[in-house]
Write an enzyme that holds these catalytic residues in place. Structure first.
Site, mmCIF file in Angstrom:
data_model
loop_
_atom_site.group_PDB
_atom_site.id
_atom_site.type_symbol
_atom_site.label_atom_id
_atom_site.label_comp_id
_atom_site.label_asym_id
_atom_site.label_seq_id
_atom_site.Cartn_x
_atom_site.Cartn_y
_atom_site.Cartn_z
ATOM 1 N N TYR A 220 4.308 6.223 10.605
ATOM 2 C CA TYR A 220 3.528 5.094 10.000
ATOM 3 C C TYR A 220 4.159 4.056 9.104
ATOM 4 C CZ TYR A 220 -0.939 2.390 9.182
ATOM 5 O OH TYR A 220 -1.615 1.627 8.989
ATOM 6 N N TYR B 29 -8.966 5.335 8.093
ATOM 7 C CA TYR B 29 -9.048 5.705 9.323
ATOM 8 C C TYR B 29 -9.904 6.816 9.418
ATOM 9 C CZ TYR B 29 -4.799 3.183 10.694
ATOM 10 O OH TYR B 29 -3.852 1.927 10.898
ATOM 11 N N LYS C 64 1.656 -0.480 15.291
ATOM 12 C CA LYS C 64 3.214 -0.579 15.535
ATOM 13 C C LYS C 64 3.459 -2.010 16.190
ATOM 14 C CE LYS C 64 4.477 2.809 13.581
ATOM 15 N NZ LYS C 64 5.093 2.441 12.462
ATOM 16 N N PRO D 138 -3.555 -0.291 18.936
ATOM 17 C CA PRO D 138 -3.500 -0.747 17.623
ATOM 18 C C PRO D 138 -3.573 0.323 16.471
ATOM 19 C CG PRO D 138 -5.429 -1.521 18.403
ATOM 20 C CD PRO D 138 -4.672 -0.874 19.612
ATOM 21 N N HIS E 35 0.665 -1.210 -0.078
ATOM 22 C CA HIS E 35 0.019 -0.099 -0.061
ATOM 23 C C HIS E 35 0.800 1.293 0.029
ATOM 24 C CE1 HIS E 35 -4.035 -1.889 1.650
ATOM 25 N NE2 HIS E 35 -3.495 -2.532 0.631
HETATM 26 C C1 PHB Z 1 -5.454 -4.533 11.005
HETATM 27 O O1 PHB Z 1 -5.471 -4.738 9.910
HETATM 28 O O2 PHB Z 1 -5.979 -5.400 11.784
HETATM 29 C C2 PHB Z 1 -5.215 -3.253 11.399
HETATM 30 C C3 PHB Z 1 -4.618 -2.450 10.701
HETATM 31 C C4 PHB Z 1 -4.128 -1.231 11.029
HETATM 32 C C5 PHB Z 1 -4.249 -0.625 12.576
HETATM 33 C C6 PHB Z 1 -4.748 -1.801 13.272
HETATM 34 C C7 PHB Z 1 -5.203 -2.984 12.728
HETATM 35 O O3 PHB Z 1 -3.871 0.337 12.789
#
Ligand code: PHB
Ligand code: APR
Length: 391
Positions: free
Chosen positions: A384, A201, A298, A294, A72
Protein backbone atom coordinates in the site's frame (compact mmCIF):
# COMPACT_ATOMS: atom_id res chain seq x y z
CA UNK A 1 5.77 20.73 -36.61
CA UNK A 2 8.60 18.81 -35.03
CA UNK A 3 9.51 17.90 -31.49
CA UNK A 4 11.58 15.21 -29.77
CA UNK A 5 8.77 13.54 -27.79
CA UNK A 6 5.14 13.80 -28.84
CA UNK A 7 3.06 13.14 -25.71
CA UNK A 8 -0.59 12.15 -26.19
CA UNK A 9 -2.63 12.90 -23.05
CA UNK A 10 -2.37 15.64 -20.41
CA UNK A 11 -3.33 13.46 -17.44
CA UNK A 12 -0.79 12.89 -14.63
CA UNK A 13 1.29 10.50 -16.77
CA UNK A 14 1.66 12.87 -19.76
CA UNK A 15 2.20 16.02 -17.71
CA UNK A 16 4.78 14.43 -15.37
CA UNK A 17 6.64 12.90 -18.33
CA UNK A 18 6.87 16.30 -20.07
CA UNK A 19 8.18 17.76 -16.78
CA UNK A 20 10.82 15.06 -16.23
CA UNK A 21 11.98 15.31 -19.87
CA UNK A 22 12.24 19.10 -19.68
CA UNK A 23 14.58 18.74 -16.68
CA UNK A 24 16.85 16.82 -19.07
CA UNK A 25 16.48 19.54 -21.73
CA UNK A 26 14.31 17.34 -23.92
CA UNK A 27 11.53 19.02 -25.90
CA UNK A 28 8.01 17.66 -25.97
CA UNK A 29 4.59 18.70 -27.20
CA UNK A 30 1.53 17.59 -25.20
CA UNK A 31 -1.74 16.88 -27.02
CA UNK A 32 -5.01 16.61 -25.10
CA UNK A 33 -8.58 16.02 -26.30
CA UNK A 34 -10.24 17.79 -23.40
CA UNK A 35 -9.90 21.38 -22.22
CA UNK A 36 -7.43 22.14 -19.46
CA UNK A 37 -10.28 23.10 -17.12
CA UNK A 38 -11.95 19.73 -17.67
CA UNK A 39 -8.74 17.76 -17.07
CA UNK A 40 -7.98 19.71 -13.89
CA UNK A 41 -11.53 19.38 -12.54
CA UNK A 42 -11.83 15.59 -12.96
CA UNK A 43 -12.44 13.96 -9.57
CA UNK A 44 -10.10 10.99 -9.19
CA UNK A 45 -8.30 9.25 -6.34
CA UNK A 46 -6.23 10.91 -3.69
CA UNK A 47 -3.56 8.67 -2.10
CA UNK A 48 0.13 9.16 -2.91
CA UNK A 49 2.72 6.48 -2.15
CA UNK A 50 5.87 7.64 -0.40
CA UNK A 51 7.89 6.96 -3.58
CA UNK A 52 5.52 9.24 -5.55
CA UNK A 53 5.92 12.01 -2.98
CA UNK A 54 9.70 11.60 -2.99
CA UNK A 55 9.77 11.89 -6.78
CA UNK A 56 7.50 14.97 -6.86
CA UNK A 57 9.70 16.55 -4.18
CA UNK A 58 12.86 15.76 -6.16
CA UNK A 59 11.55 17.49 -9.30
CA UNK A 60 10.28 20.62 -7.54
CA UNK A 61 6.59 19.66 -7.40
CA UNK A 62 6.28 18.86 -3.69
CA UNK A 63 5.68 22.29 -2.09
CA UNK A 64 1.87 22.57 -2.23
CA UNK A 65 1.55 18.84 -1.60
CA UNK A 66 3.47 19.25 1.67
CA UNK A 67 1.58 22.41 2.61
CA UNK A 68 -1.96 21.27 1.78
CA UNK A 69 -1.64 17.47 1.71
CA UNK A 70 -1.88 15.25 4.78
CA UNK A 71 0.66 12.60 5.74
CA UNK A 72 -0.94 9.41 7.05
CA UNK A 73 0.89 6.69 9.01
CA UNK A 74 -1.57 4.02 7.88
CA UNK A 75 -5.18 2.91 7.50
CA UNK A 76 -7.97 1.33 9.55
CA UNK A 77 -9.39 -2.04 8.62
CA UNK A 78 -12.79 -2.70 10.08
CA UNK A 79 -15.55 -5.30 10.00
CA UNK A 80 -18.58 -5.71 12.31
CA UNK A 81 -17.40 -5.51 15.91
CA UNK A 82 -13.73 -5.01 15.02
CA UNK A 83 -11.51 -2.08 14.10
CA UNK A 84 -7.74 -2.30 13.64
CA UNK A 85 -5.13 0.34 12.72
CA UNK A 86 -2.28 -0.75 10.44
CA UNK A 87 0.71 1.54 11.00
CA UNK A 88 2.69 1.50 7.74
CA UNK A 89 5.55 3.51 9.25
CA UNK A 90 6.08 0.92 12.01
CA UNK A 91 5.49 -2.01 9.65
CA UNK A 92 7.23 -0.89 6.44
CA UNK A 93 9.03 2.36 7.33
CA UNK A 94 6.91 4.35 4.88
CA UNK A 95 3.88 6.66 5.10
CA UNK A 96 1.33 7.76 2.48
CA UNK A 97 -0.05 11.20 1.68
CA UNK A 98 -3.64 12.28 1.08
CA UNK A 99 -3.55 14.81 -1.78
CA UNK A 100 -6.13 14.71 -4.58
CA UNK A 101 -5.07 13.65 -8.10
CA UNK A 102 -6.87 16.82 -9.16
CA UNK A 103 -4.35 18.86 -7.15
CA UNK A 104 -1.39 16.90 -8.58
CA UNK A 105 -2.70 17.59 -12.09
CA UNK A 106 -3.10 21.32 -11.30
CA UNK A 107 0.45 21.53 -9.88
CA UNK A 108 1.81 19.80 -12.98
CA UNK A 109 -0.22 21.99 -15.33
CA UNK A 110 1.00 25.14 -13.59
CA UNK A 111 4.64 24.01 -13.59
CA UNK A 112 4.48 23.10 -17.31
CA UNK A 113 2.86 26.41 -18.20
CA UNK A 114 5.52 28.35 -16.25
CA UNK A 115 8.20 26.37 -18.11
CA UNK A 116 6.63 27.35 -21.43
CA UNK A 117 5.49 23.83 -22.30
CA UNK A 118 3.78 23.56 -25.70
CA UNK A 119 0.24 22.25 -25.19
CA UNK A 120 -2.58 21.54 -27.60
CA UNK A 121 -5.82 21.17 -25.65
CA UNK A 122 -9.13 20.36 -27.34
CA UNK A 123 -7.56 18.32 -30.15
CA UNK A 124 -9.45 15.67 -32.09
CA UNK A 125 -8.75 12.86 -34.58
CA UNK A 126 -5.43 12.06 -32.97
CA UNK A 127 -3.63 9.28 -34.84
CA UNK A 128 -0.10 7.85 -34.70
CA UNK A 129 1.99 6.79 -37.71
CA UNK A 130 5.25 5.08 -38.79
CA UNK A 131 5.86 3.70 -35.29
CA UNK A 132 8.41 1.16 -36.54
CA UNK A 133 10.52 3.80 -38.29
CA UNK A 134 12.84 6.31 -36.56
CA UNK A 135 10.58 9.09 -37.85
CA UNK A 136 7.19 8.46 -36.18
CA UNK A 137 4.57 11.20 -36.33
CA UNK A 138 1.18 12.14 -34.92
CA UNK A 139 -1.65 13.77 -36.86
CA UNK A 140 -4.48 15.63 -35.17
CA UNK A 141 -7.00 18.43 -35.66
CA UNK A 142 -6.31 21.41 -33.42
CA UNK A 143 -9.04 23.09 -31.37
CA UNK A 144 -9.40 25.74 -34.08
CA UNK A 145 -9.95 23.09 -36.77
CA UNK A 146 -6.47 23.03 -38.34
CA UNK A 147 -5.05 19.64 -39.46
CA UNK A 148 -1.59 19.27 -37.97
CA UNK A 149 1.26 16.79 -38.47
CA UNK A 150 3.70 16.54 -35.55
CA UNK A 151 6.96 14.80 -36.34
CA UNK A 152 8.92 13.36 -33.42
CA UNK A 153 11.70 10.96 -32.45
CA UNK A 154 9.41 9.19 -30.02
CA UNK A 155 5.68 9.09 -29.22
CA UNK A 156 4.52 8.65 -25.61
CA UNK A 157 1.03 7.18 -25.30
CA UNK A 158 -0.29 8.65 -22.04
CA UNK A 159 -3.86 8.77 -23.36
CA UNK A 160 -5.60 6.56 -20.86
CA UNK A 161 -7.92 3.68 -21.58
CA UNK A 162 -9.81 5.33 -24.45
CA UNK A 163 -6.95 6.90 -26.43
CA UNK A 164 -5.45 5.80 -29.77
CA UNK A 165 -2.16 4.43 -28.42
CA UNK A 166 -3.44 1.15 -27.04
CA UNK A 167 -5.09 0.33 -30.38
CA UNK A 168 -1.94 1.26 -32.30
CA UNK A 169 -0.12 -1.82 -31.01
CA UNK A 170 -0.95 -4.58 -33.53
CA UNK A 171 -2.97 -7.55 -32.25
CA UNK A 172 -0.20 -9.84 -33.47
CA UNK A 173 2.18 -8.13 -31.02
CA UNK A 174 0.07 -7.38 -27.98
CA UNK A 175 -1.37 -9.54 -25.23
CA UNK A 176 -4.10 -8.32 -22.90
CA UNK A 177 -5.45 -9.52 -19.56
CA UNK A 178 -8.75 -8.31 -18.17
CA UNK A 179 -10.90 -8.98 -15.13
CA UNK A 180 -14.17 -7.18 -14.44
CA UNK A 181 -15.61 -7.31 -10.92
CA UNK A 182 -19.31 -7.98 -10.16
CA UNK A 183 -19.67 -4.67 -8.32
CA UNK A 184 -19.04 -0.95 -8.67
CA UNK A 185 -18.30 1.94 -6.33
CA UNK A 186 -20.75 4.71 -5.56
CA UNK A 187 -18.42 7.60 -4.69
CA UNK A 188 -19.41 10.87 -2.98
CA UNK A 189 -17.68 14.14 -2.22
CA UNK A 190 -19.15 15.93 0.80
CA UNK A 191 -18.54 19.32 2.40
CA UNK A 192 -18.09 17.88 5.90
CA UNK A 193 -15.04 17.35 8.08
CA UNK A 194 -13.79 13.75 7.87
CA UNK A 195 -15.04 11.60 10.76
CA UNK A 196 -11.69 9.80 10.89
CA UNK A 197 -8.02 10.83 11.04
CA UNK A 198 -6.94 8.13 8.56
CA UNK A 199 -8.73 6.09 5.87
CA UNK A 200 -11.17 3.37 6.94
CA UNK A 201 -11.54 0.29 4.70
CA UNK A 202 -14.63 -1.60 5.88
CA UNK A 203 -15.90 -5.12 5.17
CA UNK A 204 -19.62 -5.55 5.88
CA UNK A 205 -22.20 -8.18 4.85
CA UNK A 206 -24.05 -5.35 3.02
CA UNK A 207 -20.91 -4.60 1.02
CA UNK A 208 -17.62 -2.67 1.18
CA UNK A 209 -17.30 0.93 2.33
CA UNK A 210 -14.38 3.38 2.38
CA UNK A 211 -14.01 6.64 4.31
CA UNK A 212 -11.38 8.84 2.64
CA UNK A 213 -10.96 12.60 2.53
CA UNK A 214 -9.66 15.54 0.51
CA UNK A 215 -9.04 18.09 3.27
CA UNK A 216 -10.10 19.05 6.80
CA UNK A 217 -13.44 20.19 5.40
CA UNK A 218 -14.05 17.81 2.47
CA UNK A 219 -14.72 14.07 2.81
CA UNK A 220 -14.62 11.43 0.07
CA UNK A 221 -16.54 8.19 0.72
CA UNK A 222 -17.40 5.09 -1.29
CA UNK A 223 -19.99 2.29 -1.11
CA UNK A 224 -19.97 -1.06 -2.92
CA UNK A 225 -23.03 -1.20 -5.20
CA UNK A 226 -24.18 -3.41 -8.07
CA UNK A 227 -22.43 -2.94 -11.44
CA UNK A 228 -23.98 0.02 -13.30
CA UNK A 229 -26.18 0.91 -10.33
CA UNK A 230 -28.63 3.75 -11.06
CA UNK A 231 -27.53 6.72 -8.94
CA UNK A 232 -31.16 7.89 -8.81
CA UNK A 233 -31.75 4.94 -6.47
CA UNK A 234 -29.43 6.62 -3.95
CA UNK A 235 -30.83 9.80 -2.42
CA UNK A 236 -28.35 11.45 -0.04
CA UNK A 237 -30.04 10.16 3.13
CA UNK A 238 -29.89 6.57 1.95
CA UNK A 239 -26.17 6.99 1.16
CA UNK A 240 -25.35 8.35 4.63
CA UNK A 241 -27.51 5.70 6.35
CA UNK A 242 -25.76 2.90 4.49
CA UNK A 243 -22.30 4.40 5.11
CA UNK A 244 -23.14 4.61 8.83
CA UNK A 245 -24.13 0.93 8.94
CA UNK A 246 -21.12 -0.36 7.01
CA UNK A 247 -18.51 1.89 8.70
CA UNK A 248 -19.80 1.00 12.18
CA UNK A 249 -21.37 4.28 13.34
CA UNK A 250 -21.96 4.12 17.11
CA UNK A 251 -19.61 1.19 17.64
CA UNK A 252 -16.73 1.67 20.17
CA UNK A 253 -17.62 5.37 20.38
CA UNK A 254 -17.00 6.12 16.72
CA UNK A 255 -19.52 8.33 14.93
CA UNK A 256 -19.93 9.23 11.23
CA UNK A 257 -20.94 12.87 10.69
CA UNK A 258 -22.99 13.37 7.51
CA UNK A 259 -22.96 16.59 5.49
CA UNK A 260 -23.93 18.16 2.15
CA UNK A 261 -23.02 15.90 -0.78
CA UNK A 262 -21.50 17.96 -3.62
CA UNK A 263 -20.77 15.19 -6.08
CA UNK A 264 -21.77 11.53 -6.52
CA UNK A 265 -20.95 9.03 -9.26
CA UNK A 266 -20.76 5.29 -9.89
CA UNK A 267 -17.31 3.94 -10.86
CA UNK A 268 -16.78 0.60 -12.67
CA UNK A 269 -14.27 -1.85 -11.21
CA UNK A 270 -11.87 -3.70 -13.47
CA UNK A 271 -8.29 -4.86 -13.87
CA UNK A 272 -6.63 -4.58 -17.27
CA UNK A 273 -3.04 -5.06 -18.41
CA UNK A 274 -1.63 -4.78 -21.94
CA UNK A 275 1.80 -6.11 -22.89
CA UNK A 276 4.19 -4.94 -24.27
CA UNK A 277 4.17 -1.30 -23.14
CA UNK A 278 6.30 -0.38 -26.16
CA UNK A 279 5.87 -0.83 -29.89
CA UNK A 280 8.70 0.58 -31.97
CA UNK A 281 8.91 4.29 -31.18
CA UNK A 282 5.62 4.27 -29.25
CA UNK A 283 5.94 3.96 -25.45
CA UNK A 284 2.82 3.58 -23.29
CA UNK A 285 2.47 4.77 -19.71
CA UNK A 286 -0.32 4.91 -17.14
CA UNK A 287 -3.91 3.94 -17.88
CA UNK A 288 -3.07 3.56 -21.58
CA UNK A 289 -1.40 0.24 -20.62
CA UNK A 290 -3.08 -0.81 -17.37
CA UNK A 291 -6.15 -0.23 -15.22
CA UNK A 292 -6.49 -1.24 -11.58
CA UNK A 293 -9.60 -1.20 -9.37
CA UNK A 294 -9.26 1.72 -6.89
CA UNK A 295 -9.27 -0.42 -3.73
CA UNK A 296 -5.45 -0.47 -3.54
CA UNK A 297 -5.06 3.26 -4.37
CA UNK A 298 -2.57 2.35 -7.13
CA UNK A 299 -3.85 4.02 -10.34
CA UNK A 300 -2.08 7.36 -10.06
CA UNK A 301 1.01 5.94 -8.34
CA UNK A 302 1.49 3.39 -11.13
CA UNK A 303 1.27 6.12 -13.78
CA UNK A 304 3.96 8.05 -11.88
CA UNK A 305 6.17 4.94 -11.59
CA UNK A 306 5.87 4.28 -15.34
CA UNK A 307 7.05 7.76 -16.36
CA UNK A 308 9.76 7.73 -13.67
CA UNK A 309 11.20 4.79 -15.64
CA UNK A 310 10.37 6.14 -19.10
CA UNK A 311 11.96 9.61 -18.75
CA UNK A 312 15.54 8.40 -18.10
CA UNK A 313 15.08 5.70 -20.77
CA UNK A 314 14.14 8.29 -23.42
CA UNK A 315 16.86 10.66 -22.23
CA UNK A 316 19.55 7.97 -22.71
CA UNK A 317 18.07 7.03 -26.09
CA UNK A 318 17.82 10.61 -27.43
CA UNK A 319 20.93 12.14 -25.81
CA UNK A 320 23.39 9.23 -25.72
CA UNK A 321 21.94 6.97 -28.42
CA UNK A 322 21.92 4.28 -25.72
CA UNK A 323 18.75 2.20 -26.00
CA UNK A 324 19.39 -0.23 -23.11
CA UNK A 325 16.86 1.38 -20.72
CA UNK A 326 14.35 1.97 -23.53
CA UNK A 327 14.62 -1.68 -24.60
CA UNK A 328 14.08 -2.79 -20.99
CA UNK A 329 11.32 -0.26 -20.25
CA UNK A 330 8.34 -2.53 -20.92
CA UNK A 331 9.61 -5.52 -18.91
CA UNK A 332 10.75 -3.34 -16.00
CA UNK A 333 7.51 -1.37 -15.83
CA UNK A 334 5.38 -4.52 -16.14
CA UNK A 335 7.02 -6.06 -13.06
CA UNK A 336 5.52 -3.26 -10.94
CA UNK A 337 2.31 -3.25 -12.98
CA UNK A 338 1.65 -6.90 -12.13
CA UNK A 339 2.61 -6.39 -8.46
CA UNK A 340 0.11 -3.53 -8.21
CA UNK A 341 -2.46 -5.42 -10.27
CA UNK A 342 -2.20 -8.34 -7.84
CA UNK A 343 -2.36 -6.10 -4.75
CA UNK A 344 -5.39 -4.21 -6.10
CA UNK A 345 -7.14 -7.51 -6.95
CA UNK A 346 -6.25 -8.88 -3.48
CA UNK A 347 -7.60 -5.83 -1.63
CA UNK A 348 -10.72 -5.83 -3.82
CA UNK A 349 -11.56 -9.53 -3.36
CA UNK A 350 -10.76 -9.43 0.38
CA UNK A 351 -13.06 -6.45 1.07
CA UNK A 352 -16.02 -6.73 -1.34
CA UNK A 353 -18.87 -9.11 -0.60
CA UNK A 354 -19.83 -11.56 -3.33
CA UNK A 355 -22.96 -12.87 -1.64
CA UNK A 356 -21.28 -16.30 -1.25
CA UNK A 357 -21.30 -17.26 2.49
CA UNK A 358 -18.13 -19.35 2.07
CA UNK A 359 -16.32 -16.34 0.58
CA UNK A 360 -17.50 -14.22 3.50
CA UNK A 361 -15.90 -16.63 6.00
CA UNK A 362 -12.68 -16.70 3.99
CA UNK A 363 -12.62 -12.89 3.82
CA UNK A 364 -13.14 -12.50 7.56
CA UNK A 365 -10.43 -15.06 8.25
CA UNK A 366 -8.04 -13.18 5.94
CA UNK A 367 -8.89 -9.82 7.55
CA UNK A 368 -8.25 -11.28 11.02
CA UNK A 369 -4.88 -12.61 9.82
CA UNK A 370 -3.86 -9.36 8.10
CA UNK A 371 -4.85 -7.30 11.16
CA UNK A 372 -3.57 -9.78 13.74
CA UNK A 373 -0.28 -11.03 12.32
CA UNK A 374 2.80 -8.84 11.82
CA UNK A 375 3.64 -10.78 8.65
CA UNK A 376 0.15 -10.22 7.23
CA UNK A 377 0.03 -6.56 8.18
CA UNK A 378 3.53 -5.92 6.82
CA UNK A 379 2.55 -7.46 3.47
CA UNK A 380 -0.34 -5.03 3.11
CA UNK A 381 1.72 -2.08 4.40
CA UNK A 382 4.60 -2.67 1.99
CA UNK A 383 2.31 -2.82 -1.03
CA UNK A 384 0.00 0.00 0.00
CA UNK A 385 2.74 2.47 0.97
CA UNK A 386 4.49 1.55 -2.25
CA UNK A 387 7.61 -0.30 -3.21
CA UNK A 388 10.60 1.76 -4.39
CA UNK A 389 10.26 2.83 -8.06
CA UNK A 390 12.15 0.54 -10.48
CA UNK A 391 12.05 -2.35 -7.92
C1 PHB B 1 -9.78 8.43 -2.61
O1 PHB B 1 -9.40 9.21 -1.71
O2 PHB B 1 -10.51 8.82 -3.54
C2 PHB B 1 -9.39 7.01 -2.53
C3 PHB B 1 -8.58 6.59 -1.51
C4 PHB B 1 -8.20 5.27 -1.43
C5 PHB B 1 -8.64 4.37 -2.36
C6 PHB B 1 -9.44 4.80 -3.41
C7 PHB B 1 -9.83 6.14 -3.48
O3 PHB B 1 -8.28 3.07 -2.27
N1 APR C 1 -5.89 12.60 -27.99
C1 APR C 1 -5.41 13.37 -26.96
N2 APR C 1 -5.64 13.11 -25.65
C2 APR C 1 -6.39 12.04 -25.36
C3 APR C 1 -6.94 11.18 -26.37
C4 APR C 1 -6.65 11.51 -27.72
N3 APR C 1 -7.17 10.79 -28.73
N4 APR C 1 -7.66 10.21 -25.76
C5 APR C 1 -7.56 10.43 -24.43
N5 APR C 1 -6.80 11.53 -24.19
C6 APR C 1 -6.49 12.11 -22.89
C7 APR C 1 -7.68 12.04 -21.90
O1 APR C 1 -8.59 13.07 -22.14
C8 APR C 1 -6.96 12.17 -20.56
O2 APR C 1 -6.88 13.51 -20.14
O3 APR C 1 -5.49 11.35 -22.25
C9 APR C 1 -5.54 11.65 -20.84
C10 APR C 1 -5.24 10.37 -20.06
O4 APR C 1 -5.16 10.76 -18.71
P1 APR C 1 -5.66 9.79 -17.50
O5 APR C 1 -6.88 9.06 -17.90
O6 APR C 1 -5.68 10.62 -16.27
O7 APR C 1 -4.53 8.69 -17.42
P2 APR C 1 -3.06 8.75 -16.83
O8 APR C 1 -2.40 10.06 -17.09
O9 APR C 1 -2.44 7.51 -17.29
O10 APR C 1 -3.29 8.74 -15.26
C11 APR C 1 -3.72 7.58 -14.63
O11 APR C 1 -5.60 8.61 -13.81
O12 APR C 1 -7.56 7.59 -14.29
C12 APR C 1 -6.71 7.86 -13.30
O13 APR C 1 -6.97 6.06 -11.84
C13 APR C 1 -6.19 6.57 -12.88
O14 APR C 1 -5.12 7.54 -11.26
C14 APR C 1 -4.92 6.95 -12.51
C15 APR C 1 -4.45 8.02 -13.41
Amino acid sequence: MRTEVAIIGAGPAGLLLSHLLSLEGIDSVVLETRTREYVEARIRAGILESSTVELLDAVGLGDRLREEGDEHRGIYLRWPGERHHLDFVDLAGRSVWVYGQTEVTKDLGRAREEAGQEFYYGVSDTAVHDLTTDRPYVTFRSADGEDVRLDADVIAGCDGSFGPSRGAVPDAVKRTWERTYPYSWLGILADVAPSTDELIYAWHPNGFALHSMRSETVSRLYLQVAPGEDIAEWPDDRIWDELAVRLGHGQDGWELTPGPITDKSVLPMRSYVMEPMRYGRLFLAGDAAHIVPPTGAKGLNLAVADVALLAPALTAMLRKNNTALADAYSDTALRRVWRCTHFSWWMTTMLHTSGDPFDARLQLSQLRWVAGSEAGATGLAENYAGLPIGM
